[in-house]
Design a protein around this motif. Structure first.
Motif, PDB file in Angstrom:
ATOM      1  N   MET A  52       0.833  -1.208   0.000  1.00  0.00           N
ATOM      2  CA  MET A  52       0.000   0.000   0.000  1.00  0.00           C
ATOM      3  C   MET A  52       0.867   1.258   0.000  1.00  0.00           C
ATOM      4  SD  MET A  52      -3.342  -0.597   0.040  1.00  0.00           S
ATOM      5  CE  MET A  52      -4.090   0.749   0.900  1.00  0.00           C
ATOM      6  N   CYS A  53       1.929   1.264   0.812  1.00  0.00           N
ATOM      7  CA  CYS A  53       2.826   2.429   0.852  1.00  0.00           C
ATOM      8  C   CYS A  53       3.527   2.618  -0.485  1.00  0.00           C
ATOM      9  CB  CYS A  53       3.855   2.264   1.970  1.00  0.00           C
ATOM     10  SG  CYS A  53       3.161   2.455   3.617  1.00  0.00           S
ATOM     11  N   SER A  54       3.911   1.533  -1.115  1.00  0.00           N
ATOM     12  CA  SER A  54       4.562   1.637  -2.421  1.00  0.00           C
ATOM     13  C   SER A  54       3.615   2.219  -3.465  1.00  0.00           C
ATOM     14  CB  SER A  54       5.054   0.266  -2.882  1.00  0.00           C
ATOM     15  OG  SER A  54       5.995  -0.247  -1.987  1.00  0.00           O
ATOM     16  N   PHE A  55       2.393   1.744  -3.485  1.00  0.00           N
ATOM     17  CA  PHE A  55       1.420   2.286  -4.432  1.00  0.00           C
ATOM     18  C   PHE A  55       1.105   3.743  -4.115  1.00  0.00           C
ATOM     19  CE2 PHE A  55       0.472  -1.997  -5.962  1.00  0.00           C
ATOM     20  CZ  PHE A  55       0.183  -1.746  -7.287  1.00  0.00           C
ATOM     21  N   ALA A  56       1.064   4.107  -2.826  1.00  0.00           N
ATOM     22  CA  ALA A  56       0.805   5.506  -2.463  1.00  0.00           C
ATOM     23  C   ALA A  56       1.938   6.397  -2.948  1.00  0.00           C
ATOM     24  CB  ALA A  56       0.627   5.634  -0.957  1.00  0.00           C
ATOM     25  N   ALA A  57       3.175   5.945  -2.792  1.00  0.00           N
ATOM     26  CA  ALA A  57       4.317   6.736  -3.259  1.00  0.00           C
ATOM     27  C   ALA A  57       4.277   6.901  -4.777  1.00  0.00           C
ATOM     28  CB  ALA A  57       5.624   6.074  -2.828  1.00  0.00           C
ATOM     29  N   ILE A  58       3.941   5.840  -5.480  1.00  0.00           N
ATOM     30  CA  ILE A  58       3.823   5.928  -6.937  1.00  0.00           C
ATOM     31  C   ILE A  58       2.687   6.872  -7.316  1.00  0.00           C
ATOM     32  CG2 ILE A  58       3.215   4.634  -9.018  1.00  0.00           C
ATOM     33  CD1 ILE A  58       4.678   2.227  -7.719  1.00  0.00           C
ATOM     34  N   GLY A  59       1.563   6.787  -6.593  1.00  0.00           N
ATOM     35  CA  GLY A  59       0.429   7.664  -6.879  1.00  0.00           C
ATOM     36  C   GLY A  59       0.755   9.131  -6.662  1.00  0.00           C
ATOM     37  N   VAL A  60       1.472   9.427  -5.576  1.00  0.00           N
ATOM     38  CA  VAL A  60       1.870  10.815  -5.319  1.00  0.00           C
ATOM     39  C   VAL A  60       2.823  11.299  -6.404  1.00  0.00           C
ATOM     40  CG1 VAL A  60       3.153  12.306  -3.734  1.00  0.00           C
ATOM     41  CG2 VAL A  60       1.477  10.698  -2.830  1.00  0.00           C
ATOM     42  N   TRP A  61       3.774  10.452  -6.769  1.00  0.00           N
ATOM     43  CA  TRP A  61       4.745  10.841  -7.787  1.00  0.00           C
ATOM     44  C   TRP A  61       4.072  11.077  -9.144  1.00  0.00           C
ATOM     45  CZ3 TRP A  61       6.211   7.210 -11.761  1.00  0.00           C
ATOM     46  CH2 TRP A  61       7.163   7.710 -12.653  1.00  0.00           C
ATOM     47  N   ARG A  62       3.164  10.167  -9.512  1.00  0.00           N
ATOM     48  CA  ARG A  62       2.605  10.227 -10.858  1.00  0.00           C
ATOM     49  C   ARG A  62       1.389  11.130 -10.970  1.00  0.00           C
ATOM     50  NH1 ARG A  62       3.811  11.315 -14.934  1.00  0.00           N
ATOM     51  NH2 ARG A  62       2.734  10.576 -16.739  1.00  0.00           N
ATOM     52  N   PHE A  63       0.503  11.136  -9.926  1.00  0.00           N
ATOM     53  CA  PHE A  63      -0.771  11.850 -10.041  1.00  0.00           C
ATOM     54  C   PHE A  63      -0.911  12.995  -9.046  1.00  0.00           C
ATOM     55  CE2 PHE A  63      -1.565   7.278 -10.902  1.00  0.00           C
ATOM     56  CZ  PHE A  63      -1.697   7.372 -12.273  1.00  0.00           C
ATOM     57  N   GLY A  64       0.113  13.254  -8.246  1.00  0.00           N
ATOM     58  CA  GLY A  64       0.023  14.270  -7.199  1.00  0.00           C
ATOM     59  C   GLY A  64      -0.270  15.667  -7.708  1.00  0.00           C
ATOM     60  N   SER A  65       0.260  16.006  -8.850  1.00  0.00           N
ATOM     61  CA  SER A  65       0.034  17.356  -9.390  1.00  0.00           C
ATOM     62  C   SER A  65      -1.326  17.488 -10.074  1.00  0.00           C
ATOM     63  CB  SER A  65       1.141  17.716 -10.372  1.00  0.00           C
ATOM     64  OG  SER A  65       1.143  16.810 -11.462  1.00  0.00           O
ATOM     65  N   LYS A  66      -1.935  16.366 -10.446  1.00  0.00           N
ATOM     66  CA  LYS A  66      -3.200  16.412 -11.190  1.00  0.00           C
ATOM     67  C   LYS A  66      -4.417  16.196 -10.309  1.00  0.00           C
ATOM     68  CE  LYS A  66      -0.849  14.161 -15.011  1.00  0.00           C
ATOM     69  NZ  LYS A  66      -0.773  12.913 -15.756  1.00  0.00           N
ATOM     70  N   LEU A  67      -4.320  15.283  -9.342  1.00  0.00           N
ATOM     71  CA  LEU A  67      -5.469  14.905  -8.527  1.00  0.00           C
ATOM     72  C   LEU A  67      -5.223  15.231  -7.057  1.00  0.00           C
ATOM     73  CD1 LEU A  67      -6.118  11.379 -10.072  1.00  0.00           C
ATOM     74  CD2 LEU A  67      -7.443  13.448 -10.465  1.00  0.00           C
TER      75      LEU A  67
END
Length: 133
Positions: A52-67
């Motif tokens: 879950m932490c790994s997916f959260a880090a990827i989500g922040v990196w990839r979608f943090g500026s958009k969502l």
């Protein structure tokens, strides 16, 4: 502090009830399975938390500026939990191919892999305890 005392009293009552259920053979199978599986379940939950932490880090990196849901690590973790337990938390996940792939990979990893690990641990523990009784 009165709430703390009530909480401790209820917790002690729960522990005593679980201890007493081990006296009956069929209930001993249940409590024995939970006791036998506890260590393995802790390890499986640590793996699930790491995923879950790994997916959260990827989500922040990839979608943090958009969502907004992925703007911080805490928001991403909370949103992932919502994704796992809510029927349709993302209304526009199909509009972005990357978000769709991310969502499907997260759900596939958590539901099919981690849930099957937990199920295998419980079944194996049940078989071991049943063999001993």
């Amino acid at each position: 502090s009165a709430k703390l005392m009530v909480f401790l009293a209820l917790l002690i009552s729960l522990m005593r009830m679980l201890q007493e259920t081990s006296l009956h053979p069929r209930l001993a199978l249940l409590t024995g399975t939970v006791g036998f599986a506890a260590g393995h379940m802790l390890h499986a939950l640590l793996v699930a938390a790491f995923v879950m932490c790994s997916f959260a880090a990827i989500g922040v990196w990839r979608f943090g500026s958009k969502l907004h849901d992925f703007s911080t690590f805490q928001n991403a973790m909370a949103f992932e939990m919502t994704m796992l337990f809510a029927p349709d938390p993302i209304t526009n996940w199909h509009e972005s191919f990357e978000l769709a792939v991310f969502t499907l990979l997260l759900l596939f990893t958590m539901v099919l892999l981690v849930l099957n690990f937990l199920l295998a641990i419980i079944v194996e523990s049940y078989m071991q305890v049943r063999k001993e009784i």
